[in-house]
Design a protein around this motif. Structure first.
Motif, PDB file in Angstrom:
ATOM      1  N   THR A  24       0.856  -1.427   0.080  1.00 48.35           N
ATOM      2  CA  THR A  24      -0.089   0.487   0.376  1.00 48.35           C
ATOM      3  C   THR A  24       0.712   1.019  -0.038  1.00 48.35           C
ATOM      4  N   LEU A  81       0.404   4.393  -2.246  1.00 48.23           N
ATOM      5  CA  LEU A  81       0.155   5.561  -2.509  1.00 48.23           C
ATOM      6  C   LEU A  81       1.364   6.447  -2.924  1.00 48.23           C
ATOM      7  N   ARG A  82       2.099   5.951  -3.041  1.00 46.73           N
ATOM      8  CA  ARG A  82       3.901   7.160  -3.291  1.00 46.73           C
ATOM      9  C   ARG A  82       3.684   7.286  -4.410  1.00 46.73           C
ATOM     10  N   GLY A 107       1.662  10.552   9.283  1.00 51.47           N
ATOM     11  CA  GLY A 107       0.424   9.852   9.486  1.00 51.47           C
ATOM     12  C   GLY A 107      -0.285   9.157   8.582  1.00 51.47           C
ATOM     13  N   VAL A 110      -2.559   7.645   5.941  1.00 50.35           N
ATOM     14  CA  VAL A 110      -4.157   7.573   4.855  1.00 50.35           C
ATOM     15  C   VAL A 110      -5.191   7.624   5.568  1.00 50.35           C
ATOM     16  N   GLY A 149       1.898  -3.956   4.488  1.00 49.26           N
ATOM     17  CA  GLY A 149       1.318  -2.453   4.920  1.00 49.26           C
ATOM     18  C   GLY A 149       0.028  -2.755   4.436  1.00 49.26           C
ATOM     19  N   ARG A 177      -3.733  -1.715   8.364  1.00 53.06           N
ATOM     20  CA  ARG A 177      -3.097  -0.794   9.334  1.00 53.06           C
ATOM     21  C   ARG A 177      -3.854  -0.108   9.957  1.00 53.06           C
ATOM     22  N   GLN A 191      -9.262  -1.422   8.419  1.00 51.64           N
ATOM     23  CA  GLN A 191      -8.566  -1.963   7.112  1.00 51.64           C
ATOM     24  C   GLN A 191      -8.864  -3.226   7.412  1.00 51.64           C
ATOM     25  N   ARG A 195      14.278   8.220   0.830  1.00 53.59           N
ATOM     26  CA  ARG A 195      12.668   8.283   0.759  1.00 53.59           C
ATOM     27  C   ARG A 195      12.343   9.596   1.470  1.00 53.59           C
TER      28      ARG A 195
HETATM   29  P1  AMP Z   1       4.702   2.823   4.070  1.00 53.96           P
HETATM   30  O1  AMP Z   1       5.574   2.238   2.440  1.00 53.96           O
HETATM   31  O2  AMP Z   1       4.755   0.963   4.056  1.00 53.96           O
HETATM   32  O3  AMP Z   1       5.919   2.360   4.579  1.00 53.96           O
HETATM   33  O4  AMP Z   1       4.299   3.282   3.809  1.00 53.96           O
HETATM   34  C1  AMP Z   1       4.740   4.699   3.725  1.00 53.96           C
HETATM   35  C2  AMP Z   1       2.742   5.497   4.394  1.00 53.96           C
HETATM   36  O5  AMP Z   1       2.038   5.467   3.424  1.00 53.96           O
HETATM   37  C3  AMP Z   1       2.671   5.359   5.176  1.00 53.96           C
HETATM   38  O6  AMP Z   1       2.878   6.397   6.257  1.00 53.96           O
HETATM   39  C4  AMP Z   1       1.111   6.133   5.207  1.00 53.96           C
HETATM   40  O7  AMP Z   1       1.148   7.553   5.223  1.00 53.96           O
HETATM   41  C5  AMP Z   1       0.851   5.417   4.201  1.00 53.96           C
HETATM   42  N1  AMP Z   1       0.268   4.423   3.881  1.00 53.96           N
HETATM   43  C6  AMP Z   1       0.952   3.102   4.424  1.00 53.96           C
HETATM   44  N2  AMP Z   1       0.162   1.687   3.949  1.00 53.96           N
HETATM   45  C7  AMP Z   1      -0.871   2.197   4.662  1.00 53.96           C
HETATM   46  C8  AMP Z   1      -2.434   2.121   5.513  1.00 53.96           C
HETATM   47  N3  AMP Z   1      -2.710   0.566   5.486  1.00 53.96           N
HETATM   48  N4  AMP Z   1      -3.285   2.936   5.839  1.00 53.96           N
HETATM   49  C9  AMP Z   1      -3.050   3.885   5.533  1.00 53.96           C
HETATM   50  N5  AMP Z   1      -2.091   4.537   5.316  1.00 53.96           N
HETATM   51  C10 AMP Z   1      -1.173   4.009   4.888  1.00 53.96           C
END
Ligand code: AMP
Length: 216
Positions: A26, A30-31, A52, A54, A81, A84, A88, A153
């Motif tokens: 995820t 999201l990125r 924070g 999402v 991921g 979280r 969810q 990052r």
């Molecule tokens: P990660 O690459 O898994 O460290 O995620 C990077 C960022 O994406 C996190 O700090 C959150 O802002 C967002 N994110 C990733 N997965 C989730 C999730 N399942 N729920 C909410 N935000 C998420």
């Protein structure tokens, strides 16, 4: 599952290579969405840059549409991921139940906070293939497998790392409790302080032994 920097992404890539299971992250989804120059892209960039989480609807919709678009090699899927938050996790349980798919095998890579902070500040990622490296033992600039540039990052700086750990403790630790308490819970703790190879070995053993993949 596990805190930022616990090794989720690294182990997920290794499991994809070793067992040919599809995976979605995820964070990566999201990125990618946050790179768009739309109001939604800007909104996601702001949230992620603050450390924070999402909102649940955006994340769940993104997971569902990515899974729909995938050609799954089997009915097994690594969720890196996700979930979280307890919301969810409950949504995932409802979707799996409706599809007649077994509850998830939850692998928790457990690492103490002080090690996480150090690992995240040393982390670099290949901009091309997503492979993860550590500059702990010296400077690295190129990916060993495809020569892509290694980047840091935007959310791997100390201030944001602490915010991400706070979000993990407030929102994601309760998810681990949710899975520990479920009668059909398939929760396994793994010592995330071992070497990458040792953890990969533990992960593969658990997946082979307990994964009970549903036949395609
Ligand atoms: P990660 O690459 O898994 O460290 O995620 C990077 C960022 O994406 C996190 O700090 C959150 O802002 C967002 N994110 C990733 N997965 C989730 C999730 N399942 N729920 C909410 N935000 C998420």
């Amino acid at each position: 599952m596990g805190a930022p920097g616990c090794g989720k992404g690294t182990q997920s890539l290794l499991l994809v290579d070793a067992m040919g299971i599809s995976s979605i992250s995820t964070g990566e989804i999201l990125r990618e969405a946050a790179r768009k120059s739309s109001p939604e892209g800007l909104r996601l960039r702001r949230i992620m840059a603050s450390g924070g989480l999402v909102d649940d609807n955006t994340v769940c919709d993104a997971v569902i549409s990515r899974v729909r678009a995938m050609e799954l090699a089997s009915r097994s899927l690594i969720l890196d991921g996700f979930p979280r938050t307890v919301t969810q996790a409950k949504k995932l349980s409802r979707v799996l139940e409706a599809l007649g798919i077994d509850p998830p095998l939850v692998l928790h890579l457990d690492v103490p906070n002080e090690i996480l902070v150090q690992r995240l500040s040393w982390r670099r990622q290949c901009a091309a293939c997503g492979a993860i490296y550590s500059v702990a033992s010296g400077p690295l600039t190129r990916c060993e497998s495809d020569g892509g540039p290694l980047i840091e990052r935007a959310d791997d700086n100390e201030e944001v790392i602490l915010k991400r750990l706070e979000a993990y403790e407030a929102e994601t630790l309760p998810v681990l409790d949710y899975y520990r308490r479920r009668r059909d819970g398939n929760y396994r703790r793994i010592d995330g302080c071992l070497t990458t190879a040792e953890i990969a070995n533990d992960v593969r053993g658990i997946v082979l032994f307990d994964g009970t993949p549903v036949a395609a």
